[in-house]
Every structure is written in C-alpha cells, then in structure tokens.
Design an enzyme around this catalytic site. Structure first.
Site, PDB file in Angstrom:
ATOM      1  N   SER A 117       0.831  -1.203   0.000  1.00 22.88           N
ATOM      2  CA  SER A 117       0.000   0.000   0.000  1.00 22.88           C
ATOM      3  C   SER A 117       0.863   1.249   0.000  1.00 22.88           C
ATOM      4  CB  SER A 117      -0.886  -0.002   1.249  1.00 22.88           C
ATOM      5  OG  SER A 117      -1.498   1.249   1.465  1.00 22.88           O
ATOM      6  N   TYR A 141      -1.592  -0.007  10.409  1.00 22.86           N
ATOM      7  CA  TYR A 141      -1.860  -0.640   9.117  1.00 22.86           C
ATOM      8  C   TYR A 141      -0.674  -0.454   8.174  1.00 22.86           C
ATOM      9  CZ  TYR A 141      -3.450  -1.105   4.330  1.00 22.86           C
ATOM     10  OH  TYR A 141      -3.523  -1.441   2.999  1.00 22.86           O
ATOM     11  N   LYS A 145       2.111  -3.264   6.533  1.00 20.82           N
ATOM     12  CA  LYS A 145       2.407  -3.442   5.116  1.00 20.82           C
ATOM     13  C   LYS A 145       3.906  -3.304   4.849  1.00 20.82           C
ATOM     14  CE  LYS A 145      -1.496  -4.464   3.240  1.00 20.82           C
ATOM     15  NZ  LYS A 145      -1.660  -5.786   2.595  1.00 20.82           N
TER      16      LYS A 145
END
Length: 326
Positions: A117, A141, A145
């Site tokens: 991402s 988050y 990643k």
C-alpha cells in the site's frame, strides 16, 4: 501454472481473480470470508475457506491444487481500526503472512506477489512518490504493510523465491456492478453514502497548500490494478529470481473538491459539501510516480477518474436502488 489468490473473494481480490482467469491463468481462491463474499468467486474457480494463520490449511491447499504461485491480498486494511487494534492488525497482517510464507517455501512454490500500500510512505513531502521515497508509515496498518514487504524480500533472498511488492494507491471503480466495493471506508463510497442520505458530503480541511485547498490523491481503477497483477505474475514466471517493488497508480492527482464535483455531475446530486477541520495525519498530496511499472512491465492504466466514479456508482445503485436519480 496455478495461482493461489488469498483474499480472492474480496473487492480487489475478486477483480484480480477475474483478470487472471480471463488471461488464461489457473486460479484457486483462499479466503476466510470475514469480509469476502463467496458469490464473487467465478463458477469453476475452487474456493478454499480458511485463514492464512492456519498453516495446515494453507499447506493443504497448496498441495491439493499444485500451486506454483501466490498472490497475497488477504489483510485487514482499515487505518482507523488499526490504531484502535494494533495487535489484531499485526497478528492478521504480519503473522498471517509469515505463516503463509512458511507454507509457500516448504512447498517449493517459486513466485509470490504481495499486496502492499501507499500507506507505507506516510506523509511524503514530494510532488511524485517514487519507490525510493523514504517509507515512514503513520498507522499500524501502514507499518504492517511495510513489515510485510521486509518479510517478503528477506524470504526471497534466503530461499530464491521470486517476489513482487505492489504498492497500491487509491483504488476505485468496478469491472461490473456485482463486483463493486460494498464497504464504506474510501472516499467515493463515503460520498455516495452521504448523498444517498441527502446529507452534505464532508471535506476534511480546505486550507492545504494545494490548488484548491483540499487534499490531492492518485486514484487507480480496480480493473487496471487487477491487470497490473497479471503483468506482474507473468513477469515473475518468465524471469525467475526477481525482487520487484512497484507503485500502482496513474501518476495524476485529483483533489477532494474535484472528486466531489465529478461525483455530483455523474450521479445527478448537487449537495454542497460541509467543511470540517483537517484529520490528523492527512498529507496534502500523495501522487505516484508510475514510471517503474510502465517501464518494467507491459502495463499502463487505461481508465480515468470518470470511469471509476461511473462504474462505482452503478454498483452502489445496484445495492441501494433508492439512490438513483432519474
């Protein structure tokens, strides 16, 4: 070659499955259906229901279907939730990936594509974000990643696994209405929801150092994103031993206000937005440099923002018929 696609019953995953099968690739879907929808999996494509944390289940799927490549999309992906539940996100996104890679390397699977991402970059202070832009994620988050990328690359170096980490920018649109995003976590569906309720959409801050004062983002049609996965998978197959890190974007910025104007024009609504304070951590501009993927792979985006909004709206109206304007 047979590709196991984790998260293949999700919004993005279902599009990747569709693109891979249409390109003539054999596909197996592995999904725990926590957010995925079994009906999205095409007829004739096997569906294995399970978590990536279940190593035995993963190993069984790899063996039963003679898998020779993995596209790993399964992950938790809500930034706000990751702040509230960091341990859950690290368990699902990092430990789940470790278990999966353990099974992949034990089975001798040669190729691995990882769904990353643009969140790995955090708040980059550059006009165009290249793959060399420093990674400073601002949420658990984004951290998961980036940690996932480290784990994938380290595994590739240690075992000879061919790898690719694809850094998605803002994904939108749908190939068909039934494959549209059913979640309300991204800008376009969030605006759709408020318009449908006859509630003014919100702009979080209009005093950014951008042409119209609102945040600028790079949007990529989910169909183009899915086709980038096909190109990446084929590159790993034809040239083993690769270690790719690629931005997936259009290289064009669209502001929140521009997006609202386009959505109003396409949907037939005309609700002026409400301006609210900035959200903490929102960078003024995040736009991809897509030079590397267009140079290295036979891929380039074909759809514009109007295509994204139109196709997403068709999917929204399918689920919410009352939203349609005559």
């Amino acid at each position: 070659m047979t590709w196991l696609i984790t998260g293949g019953a999700g919004y993005i995953g279902a599009h990747v499955v569709r693109a891979m099968t249409e390109a003539g690739e054999r596909v197996v879907v592995y999904d725990d259906l926590s957010t995925g929808v079994a009906e999205r999996v095409p007829e004739g494509v096997p569906l294995v229901v399970g978590s990536t944390l279940d190593g035995e289940r993963v190993a069984g799927a790899l063996a039963a279907h003679t898998v020779t490549g993995v596209v790993h999309l399964a992950a938790k992906k809500q930034v706000g939730e990751s702040v509230e539940r960091p341990l859950h996100y690290y368990r699902e996104n990092v430990e789940g990936l470790r278990v999966l890679l353990d099974a992949v390397t034990a089975a001798g699977v040669p190729s691995f594509v990882f769904s990353s991402s643009a969140a790995v970059y955090g708040m980059p202070d550059v006009d165009l974000v290249t793959e060399e832009t420093p990674c400073e994620p601002m949420s658990p988050y984004g951290e998961t990643k980036l940690a996932g990328e480290w784990l994938v690359r380290a595994t590739g170096r240690a075992t000879g696994l061919s790898t690719a980490c694809l850094r998605y920018f803002n994904v939108a649109g749908a190939a068909t209405p039934e494959l549209a995003d059913t979640g309300v976590y991204n800008l376009i569906p969030m605006i759709f929801e408020r318009l449908t309720q006859d509630t003014p959409p919100r702009i979080f801050g209009d005093d950014y150092p951008t042409p119209d004062g609102t945040c600028v983002r790079d949007y990529i049609h989910v169909v183009d994103l899915a086709e980038a996965h096909v190109a990446t998978a084929r590159a790993l197959r034809t040239s083993p031993g690769q270690d790719l890190t690629l931005n997936i974007g259009r290289g064009e910025g669209v502001s929140v206000r521009e997006m609202l104007d386009l959505i109003n024009a396409i949907t037939g609504y005309d609700l002026p937005p409400t301006i609210t304070p900035r959200r903490p951590g929102d960078p003024p501009r995040v736009v991809a440099s897509a030079d590397r993927i267009t140079t290295h792979l036979d891929w380039k985006p074909r759809h514009d923002v109007q295509d994204m909004i139109t196709s997403a709206w068709e999917g929204w109206v399918r689920l919410h018929p009352e939203a349609a304007r005559s």
